[in-house]
Design an enzyme around this catalytic site. Structure first.
Site, PDB file in Angstrom:
ATOM      1  N   GLY A  57      28.909   7.127 -35.664  1.00  0.00           N
ATOM      2  CA  GLY A  57      30.294   6.722 -35.436  1.00  0.00           C
ATOM      3  C   GLY A  57      31.130   7.766 -36.105  1.00  0.00           C
ATOM      4  CB  ILE A  58      32.007   8.868 -39.560  1.00  0.00           C
ATOM      5  CG1 ILE A  58      31.973   7.403 -40.161  1.00  0.00           C
ATOM      6  CG2 ILE A  58      32.737   9.655 -40.336  1.00  0.00           C
ATOM      7  CD1 ILE A  58      31.255   7.251 -41.627  1.00  0.00           C
ATOM      8  CB  VAL A  97      33.573  10.610 -45.285  1.00  0.00           C
ATOM      9  CG1 VAL A  97      34.957  11.488 -45.788  1.00  0.00           C
ATOM     10  CG2 VAL A  97      32.957  11.412 -44.172  1.00  0.00           C
ATOM     11  NE  ARG A 154      26.045   5.107 -48.816  1.00  0.00           N
ATOM     12  CZ  ARG A 154      27.183   4.687 -48.123  1.00  0.00           C
ATOM     13  NH1 ARG A 154      28.349   5.192 -48.001  1.00  0.00           N
ATOM     14  NH2 ARG A 154      27.204   3.274 -47.684  1.00  0.00           N
ATOM     15  CG  ASP A 183      35.978   8.533 -49.781  1.00  0.00           C
ATOM     16  OD1 ASP A 183      36.864   8.090 -50.278  1.00  0.00           O
ATOM     17  OD2 ASP A 183      35.365   7.490 -48.910  1.00  0.00           O
ATOM     18  CD  GLU A 229      30.394   6.570 -54.651  1.00  0.00           C
ATOM     19  OE1 GLU A 229      30.079   7.502 -53.975  1.00  0.00           O
ATOM     20  OE2 GLU A 229      30.769   5.471 -54.051  1.00  0.00           O
ATOM     21  CG  HIS A 250      33.173   4.994 -51.493  1.00  0.00           C
ATOM     22  ND1 HIS A 250      31.361   5.090 -51.788  1.00  0.00           N
ATOM     23  CD2 HIS A 250      32.988   4.696 -49.980  1.00  0.00           C
ATOM     24  CE1 HIS A 250      30.932   4.870 -50.637  1.00  0.00           C
ATOM     25  NE2 HIS A 250      31.753   4.725 -49.378  1.00  0.00           N
ATOM     26  CG  ASN A 273      36.538   1.161 -43.651  1.00  0.00           C
ATOM     27  OD1 ASN A 273      37.631   1.076 -43.331  1.00  0.00           O
ATOM     28  ND2 ASN A 273      35.533   0.785 -43.461  1.00  0.00           N
TER      29      ASN A 273
END
Lengths: 316, 316
Positions: free
Chosen positions: A143-144, A227, A229, A253, A258, A277, A280
């Site tokens: 999708g991205i 963007v 993982r 991101d 993390e 992160h 969104n």
């Protein structure tokens, strides 16, 4: 006169978000009670999902892109005659826009500009680049990645999409000429790649997909954007490449580890852009879901195939 | 076998830039001597322009977007039978890309991110916006404005283009639905404008086009981008609005005064992004000109109408 408008129930919250109501009405349907509904937009958890649905309900739109929890709760098995759709793809837009922002900010030398407090036109000129005529390799064409392609092509960038199958990537706004390369031939794209956007799922196979070897094949002007993982990039190798100026920079991101701990070298490298992160954020998710709902309700009203149909027998 | 390829001379430098040669050849013509040429790409000044051209030369491509100097030097009057084209529009792309970068960086809260040295996801979340569903008003629909529109629409932004006539803006990649508003009705766009990009020429009429009144009608999340000339914005009013948080921020490639002096408040406002009029750096200009040349040579070879034709009788 009989009311023939398509009726959509929104559940479980009796106070449905206004944005969702607007989306339903804007798509030509009306919001109504579940008992009289043709379809249902579900904003709740699998645990709260109704054990039985009125016979009139032919379609249910779920609120998540990944619906494993609904599988586990037996929602699909309990309602074999209902068509379910997920929100797959709905949340990709914001992340893709964020990736574009990071890439443009890097290529046009924004971090150094933001540190300046004096007019340095001549000093900055040679460092301001453009995406025009540059090749951007997007690793991962889910999708991205698919949302990012139509954002890049109007900038004059050439896009190479990397997916598992190598089957040509298609979708809304994706030009026919986009080159698609299967992941197992990733090695052959580096020689003509200017910038890389990592947008693939995290799996054992994609761990450290971008490591010292891949970074060494990029250019001193190349930006690497992640963007997806953090685990897809070998952080130590990246820090090393950034420190030496072997690549132009990195816009991240997501990181490994993390959250990125205080004092980590990525915080102080001038050619690293870190966003925590937050590509969104929650307030954008409802709007994105409402857009998805509106588009699917319009298709439902028109009798067209819905987007993001769940196929329970395939497991997604 | 007779050579029937279209021949293009590149002058005056006998060592033509490789990029231009590539553009000519890539467009299906060949590079050759002026004496045998069908057309000429001119990279020099008006003063060096040949007093006479071989009869075979039917078209001359000039290197500048504004060709006042060629008028004054009498170049068009001296060659009434030759079709001249300028580079109008060729250099707009980089400036439009820069405007997009500034807008995205602002809307997605990049300046604050770049100042951070610790992971602040929850603090940043509410400030990360998106252009999706937002209305961007572009004041000035010349080359830069028209280049920017197709970069914005794939992001889901609604575009309002403001030009003098209000005649609908058209061009490559500009969707039919773009609303065009005449400049004298600019006042009615503010209530539904989220962000503003200033891309109009500097004239006495456009001086301080964005002043205290206009800024007061924007939103606390609005970004104002200026890639045109500093004089179009009332700097004092802008500083005041930025200081109070009355608008989201400003991204300025041009300022008034320019260069922006050391110690000016714009240097230290956290919601101002300053780039020192470097949106179209020298190294990008040749590449942009080469793209323009390639496109026009392809049209010339195909016998199609050329872009940016100069009409000497109209004065541009």
């Amino acid at each position: 006169m009989q009311d023939t408008a398509t009726t959509i129930a929104i559940g479980p919250d009796p106070q449905a978000p206004r944005l969702l109501e607007k989306a339903v009405v804007g798509a030509g349907a009306q919001v109504g009670e579940l008992a009289a509904a043709d379809a249902m937009i579900w904003t709740g958890t699998p645990g709260d999902f109704p054990a039985a649905l009125p016979a009139g309900v032919r379609w249910v739109q779920l609120p998540a892109a990944g619906v494993e929890d609904f599988f586990e709760a037996g929602v699909f098995a309990t309602h074999p005659d209902v068509l379910f759709t997920s929100a797959a793809g709905a949340f990709a837009h914001s992340v893709a826009e964020h990736a574009l922002m990071l890439l443009l900010a890097g290529v046009r030398y924004l971090p150094e500009h933001l540190r300046a407090s004096t007019w340095q036109q001549r000093e900055f000129f040679p460092h301001v680049g453009s995406l025009r005529g540059k090749t951007v390799t997007i690793v991962g064409a889910g999708g991205i990645g698919r949302a990012l392609i139509p954002m890049l092509t109007p900038l004059g960038a050439n896009v190479i999409a990397v997916n598992r199958s190598g089957r040509p990537v298609t979708g809304d706004g994706i030009p026919a000429g986009v080159e698609t390369v299967p992941a197992d031939q990733l090695g052959r794209v580096w020689s003509h790649t200017d910038h890389v956007v990592v947008a693939a799922p995290a799996t054992p196979r994609t761990r450290h997909l971008i490591g010292a070897d891949e970074l060494a094949r990029l250019r001193p002007s190349s930006w690497v954007i992640n963007v997806a993982r953090g685990s897809l990039i070998d952080t130590d190798a990246l820090v090393e490449a950034l420190s030496r100026g072997a690549i132009g920079g990195a816009g991240l991101d997501v990181t490994e580890p993390e959250p990125l701990p205080d004092g980590h070298p990525l915080w102080s490298l001038p050619n690293a852009i870190i966003t925590p992160h937050d590509s969104n954020p929650p307030q954008l998710r409802l709007a994105a879901f409402a857009d998805h709902v509106g588009a699917n309700v319009a298709r439902f009203v028109a009798g067209e195939p819905l987007a993001a149909v769940i196929e329970p027998q395939r497991g997604y």
